[in-house]
Design a protein around this motif. Structure first.
Motif, PDB file in Angstrom:
ATOM      1  N   PRO A   1      20.674 -54.789 -36.044  1.00 55.89           N
ATOM      2  CA  PRO A   1      20.763 -54.494 -34.597  1.00 55.89           C
ATOM      3  C   PRO A   1      20.659 -55.729 -33.707  1.00 55.89           C
ATOM      4  O   PRO A   1      21.346 -55.824 -32.682  1.00 55.89           O
ATOM      5  CB  PRO A   1      19.580 -53.546 -34.365  1.00 55.89           C
ATOM      6  N   GLU A   2      19.821 -56.697 -34.087  1.00 57.06           N
ATOM      7  CA  GLU A   2      19.631 -57.892 -33.261  1.00 57.06           C
ATOM      8  C   GLU A   2      20.926 -58.692 -33.118  1.00 57.06           C
ATOM      9  O   GLU A   2      21.189 -59.291 -32.069  1.00 57.06           O
ATOM     10  CB  GLU A   2      18.538 -58.792 -33.861  1.00 57.06           C
ATOM     11  N   ILE A   3      21.723 -58.722 -34.175  1.00 59.32           N
ATOM     12  CA  ILE A   3      23.017 -59.417 -34.128  1.00 59.32           C
ATOM     13  C   ILE A   3      23.999 -58.647 -33.242  1.00 59.32           C
ATOM     14  O   ILE A   3      24.709 -59.229 -32.409  1.00 59.32           O
ATOM     15  CB  ILE A   3      23.585 -59.596 -35.555  1.00 59.32           C
ATOM     16  N   LYS A   4      24.017 -57.345 -33.407  1.00 55.96           N
ATOM     17  CA  LYS A   4      24.938 -56.521 -32.606  1.00 55.96           C
ATOM     18  C   LYS A   4      24.628 -56.629 -31.113  1.00 55.96           C
ATOM     19  O   LYS A   4      25.537 -56.631 -30.274  1.00 55.96           O
ATOM     20  CB  LYS A   4      24.881 -55.066 -33.068  1.00 55.96           C
ATOM     21  N   GLU A   5      23.341 -56.726 -30.783  1.00 56.23           N
ATOM     22  CA  GLU A   5      22.952 -56.826 -29.372  1.00 56.23           C
ATOM     23  C   GLU A   5      23.472 -58.105 -28.719  1.00 56.23           C
ATOM     24  O   GLU A   5      23.735 -58.135 -27.507  1.00 56.23           O
ATOM     25  CB  GLU A   5      21.431 -56.764 -29.249  1.00 56.23           C
ATOM     26  N   LEU A   6      23.630 -59.170 -29.494  1.00 57.19           N
ATOM     27  CA  LEU A   6      24.092 -60.452 -28.969  1.00 57.19           C
ATOM     28  C   LEU A   6      25.614 -60.596 -29.005  1.00 57.19           C
ATOM     29  O   LEU A   6      26.158 -61.564 -28.465  1.00 57.19           O
ATOM     30  CB  LEU A   6      23.476 -61.608 -29.765  1.00 57.19           C
ATOM     31  N   SER A   7      26.292 -59.646 -29.612  1.00 55.98           N
ATOM     32  CA  SER A   7      27.712 -59.830 -29.924  1.00 55.98           C
ATOM     33  C   SER A   7      28.644 -59.568 -28.743  1.00 55.98           C
ATOM     34  O   SER A   7      28.340 -58.780 -27.844  1.00 55.98           O
ATOM     35  CB  SER A   7      28.107 -58.922 -31.092  1.00 55.98           C
ATOM     36  N   SER A   8      29.796 -60.243 -28.784  1.00 51.14           N
ATOM     37  CA  SER A   8      30.897 -59.974 -27.850  1.00 51.14           C
ATOM     38  C   SER A   8      31.763 -58.838 -28.385  1.00 51.14           C
ATOM     39  O   SER A   8      32.340 -58.063 -27.631  1.00 51.14           O
ATOM     40  CB  SER A   8      31.772 -61.219 -27.688  1.00 51.14           C
ATOM     41  N   PHE A   9      31.867 -58.777 -29.720  1.00 52.90           N
ATOM     42  CA  PHE A   9      32.645 -57.747 -30.407  1.00 52.90           C
ATOM     43  C   PHE A   9      31.878 -57.279 -31.633  1.00 52.90           C
ATOM     44  O   PHE A   9      31.077 -58.018 -32.202  1.00 52.90           O
ATOM     45  CB  PHE A   9      34.004 -58.295 -30.889  1.00 52.90           C
TER      46      PHE A   9
END
Length: 297
Positions: free
Chosen positions: A267-275
């Protein structure tokens, strides 16, 4: 020209630890379009080169950021920067890990040193886990450890010989150690180990999978090395894109302008993502490069 930094495990590699043929096909097209690709991973440089050898060898434009940023190789696989862990920290960590009877790895420039009884340590841990919860599948647990023993350059070492082994035999000079990985099915031990070293001002801790903790120098991480490689190629920050899935990718997500999370990312990666792209089993890297970043015309 853009620089695209791509993680390996859980990103470019599928769950079987293999490269997807369509991902490779699209990466080749991205390179042919004049962009730079950097494999940005916790794995050792020589292990990455071995993985890429059959499919991507000889293609200009692929650089390697290895050991979570501790080694940077340009697109000719020449070392342009490296950041080892200091010797005092290595002794402190290895003494602790030996005392705790934990499986661990020391990554040098040409080999990965592991305890000679490493498999037995992990098999004992698995037996303990199953004794506490018989429903758990023993084979599924063991499969989590298989990638550790299938890496290139594995060298089993007697515990009493760790620091003596970490020397160049001809010159007697200490070999630089770039990363220490601890793998354990004992969650409490793993957490205690992380807590023991997390406040050490010389060290940086992260993780790339459920059962590991990875230690590198405090002075480096994937994000710092992605920026360094971009500067080396004179690529502006707005032209840096990253693709990843796990905790050790967070620092490169924090520095890049364009950030692509795998569908299987934490989840932490998804929260920072553009896509958010497809999973690592569904050609997620290829989909991101072709459709989300639109690097092929």
């Amino acid at each position: 020209m853009k620089l695209i930094a791509i993680d390996l495990d859980g990103t470019l590699l599928n769950d079987s630890g293999k490269l997807n043929s369509y991902d490779i096909h699209i990466i080749k097209k991205v390179l042919q379009a004049g962009h730079k690709i950097a494999i940005c991973t916790g794995r050792a440089t020589f292990d990455v080169q071995s993985l890429l050898k059959n499919d991507l060898e000889g293609l200009k434009g692929i650089s390697i950021i290895a050991s979570n940023g501790a080694n940077i190789l340009n697109d000719n696989f020449q070392l342009i920067d490296s950041t080892p862990i200091n010797r005092q920290s290595i002794k402190k960590i290895t003494d602790y890990l030996i005392q705790q009877n934990l499986y661990f790895e020391l990554t040098t420039s040409h080999e990965i040193m592991v305890p000679i009884d490493g498999k037995e340590i992990l098999q004992t841990e698995i037996a303990k886990v199953i004794s506490q919860d018989p429903i758990i599948n023993e084979q599924e647990l063991w499969e989590q450890a298989i990638p550790q023993f299938s890496q290139s350059g594995i060298k089993p070492v007697n515990k009493s010989d760790w620091l003596a082994t970490c020397k160049n035999k001809k010159s007697n000079i200490n070999l630089p150690i770039y990363k220490i990985l601890i793998f354990s099915y004992d969650h409490k031990k793993l957490l205690t180990t992380a807590n023991t070293f997390t406040n050490d001002t010389d060290l940086s801790l992260t993780s790339s999978a459920k059962y590991n903790v990875e230690i590198i120098s405090r002075h480096i991480n994937k994000g710092i090395s992605v920026n360094s490689l971009a500067e080396y190629y004179h690529i502006a920050n707005e032209d840096i894109a990253v693709i990843g899935d796990n905790h050790n990718d967070l620092t490169m997500f924090q520095v890049a302008t364009i950030k692509v999370a795998m569908e299987n990312a934490i989840p932490e990666i998804k929260e920072l993502s553009s896509f958010i792209t497809r999973s690592n089993n569904q050609n997620g890297v290829a989909y991101a490069l072709e459709h989300q970043l639109q690097l092929i015309h």
